[in-house]
Write a protein that holds these residues in place. Structure first.
Motif, PDB file in Angstrom:
ATOM      1  N   ARG A 181       0.831  -1.202   0.000  1.00 53.00           N
ATOM      2  CA  ARG A 181       0.000   0.000   0.000  1.00 53.00           C
ATOM      3  C   ARG A 181       0.872   1.261   0.000  1.00 53.00           C
ATOM      4  O   ARG A 181       1.890   1.342   0.689  1.00 53.00           O
ATOM      5  CB  ARG A 181      -0.907   0.003   1.234  1.00 53.00           C
ATOM      6  CG  ARG A 181      -1.706   1.273   1.448  1.00 53.00           C
ATOM      7  CD  ARG A 181      -2.722   1.501   0.356  1.00 53.00           C
ATOM      8  NE  ARG A 181      -3.876   0.624   0.504  1.00 53.00           N
ATOM      9  CZ  ARG A 181      -4.630   0.243  -0.516  1.00 53.00           C
ATOM     10  NH1 ARG A 181      -4.320   0.645  -1.738  1.00 53.00           N
ATOM     11  NH2 ARG A 181      -5.675  -0.533  -0.337  1.00 53.00           N
ATOM     12  N   LEU A 182       0.466   2.242  -0.805  1.00 56.46           N
ATOM     13  CA  LEU A 182       1.085   3.562  -0.812  1.00 56.46           C
ATOM     14  C   LEU A 182       0.130   4.551  -0.166  1.00 56.46           C
ATOM     15  O   LEU A 182      -1.087   4.442  -0.337  1.00 56.46           O
ATOM     16  CB  LEU A 182       1.404   4.003  -2.238  1.00 56.46           C
ATOM     17  CG  LEU A 182       2.396   3.137  -3.026  1.00 56.46           C
ATOM     18  CD1 LEU A 182       2.576   3.686  -4.428  1.00 56.46           C
ATOM     19  CD2 LEU A 182       3.737   3.061  -2.312  1.00 56.46           C
ATOM     20  N   VAL A 183       0.665   5.504   0.555  1.00 54.02           N
ATOM     21  CA  VAL A 183      -0.147   6.467   1.294  1.00 54.02           C
ATOM     22  C   VAL A 183      -0.352   7.724   0.452  1.00 54.02           C
ATOM     23  O   VAL A 183       0.609   8.307  -0.061  1.00 54.02           O
ATOM     24  CB  VAL A 183       0.519   6.830   2.635  1.00 54.02           C
ATOM     25  CG1 VAL A 183      -0.322   7.851   3.380  1.00 54.02           C
ATOM     26  CG2 VAL A 183       0.723   5.574   3.472  1.00 54.02           C
ATOM     27  N   ARG A 184      -1.622   8.125   0.315  1.00 52.07           N
ATOM     28  CA  ARG A 184      -1.987   9.354  -0.378  1.00 52.07           C
ATOM     29  C   ARG A 184      -1.297   9.470  -1.738  1.00 52.07           C
ATOM     30  O   ARG A 184      -0.624  10.464  -2.054  1.00 52.07           O
ATOM     31  CB  ARG A 184      -1.664  10.574   0.487  1.00 52.07           C
ATOM     32  CG  ARG A 184      -2.452  10.586   1.802  1.00 52.07           C
ATOM     33  CD  ARG A 184      -2.257  11.872   2.568  1.00 52.07           C
ATOM     34  NE  ARG A 184      -2.944  11.839   3.853  1.00 52.07           N
ATOM     35  CZ  ARG A 184      -4.235  12.091   4.036  1.00 52.07           C
ATOM     36  NH1 ARG A 184      -4.987  12.389   2.998  1.00 52.07           N
ATOM     37  NH2 ARG A 184      -4.779  12.058   5.244  1.00 52.07           N
ATOM     38  N   ALA A 185      -1.430   8.411  -2.529  1.00 51.48           N
ATOM     39  CA  ALA A 185      -0.838   8.390  -3.857  1.00 51.48           C
ATOM     40  C   ALA A 185      -1.753   7.624  -4.797  1.00 51.48           C
ATOM     41  O   ALA A 185      -2.564   6.813  -4.371  1.00 51.48           O
ATOM     42  CB  ALA A 185       0.546   7.734  -3.818  1.00 51.48           C
ATOM     43  N   GLN A 186      -1.640   7.913  -6.059  1.00 48.81           N
ATOM     44  CA  GLN A 186      -2.352   7.174  -7.083  1.00 48.81           C
ATOM     45  C   GLN A 186      -1.376   6.797  -8.189  1.00 48.81           C
ATOM     46  O   GLN A 186      -0.692   7.664  -8.726  1.00 48.81           O
ATOM     47  CB  GLN A 186      -3.513   8.011  -7.658  1.00 48.81           C
ATOM     48  CG  GLN A 186      -4.712   8.112  -6.747  1.00 48.81           C
ATOM     49  CD  GLN A 186      -5.280   6.752  -6.391  1.00 48.81           C
ATOM     50  OE1 GLN A 186      -5.297   5.842  -7.223  1.00 48.81           O
ATOM     51  NE2 GLN A 186      -5.730   6.614  -5.162  1.00 48.81           N
ATOM     52  N   PRO A 187      -1.293   5.503  -8.530  1.00 43.87           N
ATOM     53  CA  PRO A 187      -2.002   4.392  -7.898  1.00 43.87           C
ATOM     54  C   PRO A 187      -1.623   4.263  -6.419  1.00 43.87           C
ATOM     55  O   PRO A 187      -0.540   4.676  -6.030  1.00 43.87           O
ATOM     56  CB  PRO A 187      -1.519   3.175  -8.685  1.00 43.87           C
ATOM     57  CG  PRO A 187      -0.954   3.714  -9.954  1.00 43.87           C
ATOM     58  CD  PRO A 187      -0.414   5.058  -9.626  1.00 43.87           C
ATOM     59  N   ASN A 188      -2.512   3.676  -5.630  1.00 41.90           N
ATOM     60  CA  ASN A 188      -2.286   3.601  -4.188  1.00 41.90           C
ATOM     61  C   ASN A 188      -1.662   2.276  -3.759  1.00 41.90           C
ATOM     62  O   ASN A 188      -1.707   1.918  -2.593  1.00 41.90           O
ATOM     63  CB  ASN A 188      -3.588   3.840  -3.430  1.00 41.90           C
ATOM     64  CG  ASN A 188      -4.634   2.776  -3.733  1.00 41.90           C
ATOM     65  OD1 ASN A 188      -4.432   1.926  -4.600  1.00 41.90           O
ATOM     66  ND2 ASN A 188      -5.761   2.833  -3.037  1.00 41.90           N
ATOM     67  N   VAL A 189      -1.090   1.562  -4.708  1.00 42.84           N
ATOM     68  CA  VAL A 189      -0.398   0.308  -4.397  1.00 42.84           C
ATOM     69  C   VAL A 189       0.758   0.150  -5.378  1.00 42.84           C
ATOM     70  O   VAL A 189       0.668   0.549  -6.546  1.00 42.84           O
ATOM     71  CB  VAL A 189      -1.361  -0.900  -4.486  1.00 42.84           C
ATOM     72  CG1 VAL A 189      -1.958  -1.014  -5.877  1.00 42.84           C
ATOM     73  CG2 VAL A 189      -0.659  -2.192  -4.117  1.00 42.84           C
ATOM     74  N   VAL A 190       1.870  -0.398  -4.901  1.00 47.47           N
ATOM     75  CA  VAL A 190       3.007  -0.703  -5.765  1.00 47.47           C
ATOM     76  C   VAL A 190       3.157  -2.218  -5.825  1.00 47.47           C
ATOM     77  O   VAL A 190       3.088  -2.901  -4.800  1.00 47.47           O
ATOM     78  CB  VAL A 190       4.307  -0.044  -5.245  1.00 47.47           C
ATOM     79  CG1 VAL A 190       4.643  -0.495  -3.831  1.00 47.47           C
ATOM     80  CG2 VAL A 190       5.469  -0.335  -6.181  1.00 47.47           C
ATOM     81  N   ASN A 191       3.307  -2.733  -7.029  1.00 49.59           N
ATOM     82  CA  ASN A 191       3.477  -4.165  -7.254  1.00 49.59           C
ATOM     83  C   ASN A 191       4.972  -4.438  -7.384  1.00 49.59           C
ATOM     84  O   ASN A 191       5.582  -4.124  -8.408  1.00 49.59           O
ATOM     85  CB  ASN A 191       2.729  -4.592  -8.512  1.00 49.59           C
ATOM     86  CG  ASN A 191       2.824  -6.094  -8.756  1.00 49.59           C
ATOM     87  OD1 ASN A 191       3.441  -6.815  -7.977  1.00 49.59           O
ATOM     88  ND2 ASN A 191       2.228  -6.555  -9.835  1.00 49.59           N
ATOM     89  N   LEU A 192       5.568  -5.045  -6.364  1.00 47.39           N
ATOM     90  CA  LEU A 192       7.007  -5.259  -6.354  1.00 47.39           C
ATOM     91  C   LEU A 192       7.458  -6.320  -7.342  1.00 47.39           C
ATOM     92  O   LEU A 192       8.639  -6.398  -7.674  1.00 47.39           O
ATOM     93  CB  LEU A 192       7.465  -5.654  -4.942  1.00 47.39           C
ATOM     94  CG  LEU A 192       7.301  -4.592  -3.853  1.00 47.39           C
ATOM     95  CD1 LEU A 192       7.694  -5.170  -2.500  1.00 47.39           C
ATOM     96  CD2 LEU A 192       8.135  -3.358  -4.168  1.00 47.39           C
ATOM     97  N   SER A 193       6.555  -7.156  -7.819  1.00 44.75           N
ATOM     98  CA  SER A 193       6.936  -8.246  -8.711  1.00 44.75           C
ATOM     99  C   SER A 193       6.374  -8.091 -10.123  1.00 44.75           C
ATOM    100  O   SER A 193       6.361  -9.044 -10.891  1.00 44.75           O
ATOM    101  CB  SER A 193       6.472  -9.592  -8.133  1.00 44.75           C
ATOM    102  OG  SER A 193       5.071  -9.595  -7.917  1.00 44.75           O
ATOM    103  N   GLY A 194       5.903  -6.913 -10.479  1.00 45.24           N
ATOM    104  CA  GLY A 194       5.351  -6.726 -11.816  1.00 45.24           C
ATOM    105  C   GLY A 194       5.107  -5.265 -12.112  1.00 45.24           C
ATOM    106  O   GLY A 194       5.529  -4.367 -11.379  1.00 45.24           O
ATOM    107  N   ARG A 195       4.418  -5.030 -13.202  1.00 46.72           N
ATOM    108  CA  ARG A 195       4.112  -3.665 -13.595  1.00 46.72           C
ATOM    109  C   ARG A 195       3.025  -3.091 -12.697  1.00 46.72           C
ATOM    110  O   ARG A 195       2.078  -3.772 -12.315  1.00 46.72           O
ATOM    111  CB  ARG A 195       3.641  -3.628 -15.053  1.00 46.72           C
ATOM    112  CG  ARG A 195       4.700  -4.059 -16.054  1.00 46.72           C
ATOM    113  CD  ARG A 195       4.196  -3.922 -17.477  1.00 46.72           C
ATOM    114  NE  ARG A 195       3.834  -2.542 -17.784  1.00 46.72           N
ATOM    115  CZ  ARG A 195       3.297  -2.168 -18.934  1.00 46.72           C
ATOM    116  NH1 ARG A 195       3.050  -3.061 -19.878  1.00 46.72           N
ATOM    117  NH2 ARG A 195       2.996  -0.889 -19.141  1.00 46.72           N
TER     118      ARG A 195
END
Length: 342
Positions: free
Chosen positions: A266-280
């Motif tokens: 999860r990312l805080v106050r960002a869009q997209p609000n999630v980062v995928n560490l194993s893909g795009r």
């Protein structure tokens, strides 16, 4: 004690010349330098070994956290945190090197170290079997919530109920961590025997060690709920790496059991609000809708009721605006229909 190096050298020379039957040796104890005299060379060797052991113990204390992290890497165990993207960045910069220039390079380096990572905050908000519970987002609130939910299901053997769990704490010397209770009392730490104050409960939330324990407790309860709903026993969950299995092997790795949750942070106050560490990363905003102007007193459930019967994700911008995130294209179309009806 003899701190002056020249004095020690002079004394070693005098002792060797005037008292050849004994042996002298310089030693450090509790930060002070000593000149010690021994009856035999064997005693000198024993003191040297003891000094080496003390030095190794001091090094082990300094390296302790890195040793733990290296063991996680060697055994391919999952790295788990709560709302932990900044924690992962700090861990990498502290123990492995400067942060790369871009996120793609960081992901590649991170996966070499930790191929499986879990964010209990993302799991609580995004997993289809957990998001409907409407759990709190803070670590302490989520921990209390999951402990209480588990207590309500204790003794229930119905299909689909959470799997039974037990916990055992092995605290470090001087610290006695207490497990959170179903009554929702504040997680606490009893003072060690060396403390002068009488034993009492102290709020330990936001203490690194206790937060780590609460994160572990949350994950176990989350997995208990998911595995129970899927009617899978604990022995079918493998916390090791992905591997080839025999046709009759029913075990699943975390990546296989939680394919849409592993390595999503999860990312805080960002869009997209999630980062995928194993893909795009999903940078497509076509399923994001801006919702603003609602009362500041509204809670998450109040916002989600507006779009009922759809289940939507929420990413807050400020107290009166947020992004409403549809799970798929069909839900995005239905959100637009509901908006027109409003």
């Amino acid at each position: 004690p003899m701190e002056n190096a020249f004095q020690r050298l002079l004394m070693h020379t005098v002792i060797a010349q005037e008292f050849p039957q004994v042996y002298s040796h310089s030693s450090r104890r509790d930060g002070e330098r000593f000149l010690c005299v021994y009856k035999s060379q064997a005693e000198v060797y024993e003191e040297q070994l003891r000094a080496l052991e003390r030095e190794m113990e001091a090094i082990d204390e300094e390296v302790g956290v890195r040793s733990l992290i290296d063991e996680i890497t060697r055994s391919h165990k999952p790295m788990v945190g709560h709302n932990c993207f900044y924690d992962f960045l700090h861990l990498y910069q502290t123990f492995y090197g400067d942060l790369p220039e871009n996120i793609q390079e960081f992901k590649a380096n991170w996966l070499q170290l930790f191929p499986q990572a879990l964010d209990t905050k993302y799991l609580a908000e995004a997993h289809e079997l957990l998001s409907g519970l409407q759990p709190p987002s803070t670590l302490k609130g989520l921990c209390d919530f999951m402990v209480q939910a588990s207590a309500k299901s204790d003794g229930i053997q119905a299909a689909g109920s959470p799997l039974p769990v037990t916990f055992e704490v092995s605290p470090l010397p001087g610290v006695d961590y207490k497990l959170p209770t179903a009554s929702g009392t504040m997680p606490s730490r009893a003072q060690g025997p060396s403390d002068e104050a009488p034993e009492e409960e102290i709020d330990s939330s936001h203490e690194a060690g206790y937060d780590a324990m609460m994160t572990s407790i949350v994950l176990v309860h989350q997995l208990s709920h998911i595995m129970g709903k899927k009617r899978l026993p604990w022995d079918q969950l493998d916390f090791g790496p992905l591997r080839k299995r025999a046709a009759d092997d029913q075990r699943r790795s975390l990546t296989e059991a939680l394919p849409l949750s592993v390595n999503r942070i999860r990312l805080v106050r960002a869009q997209p609000n999630v980062v995928n560490l194993s893909g795009r990363d999903e940078a497509d905003m076509s399923r994001h809708f801006l919702m603003s102007g609602y009362p500041q007193s509204w809670k998450k459930w109040d916002l989600m009721k507006v779009w009922s019967p759809l289940w939507v994700g929420l990413s807050y911008i400020d107290d009166s605006s947020c992004w409403v995130i549809a799970r798929n294209e069909a839900d995005a179309v239905n959100i637009q229909k509901i908006y027109r009806m409003i």
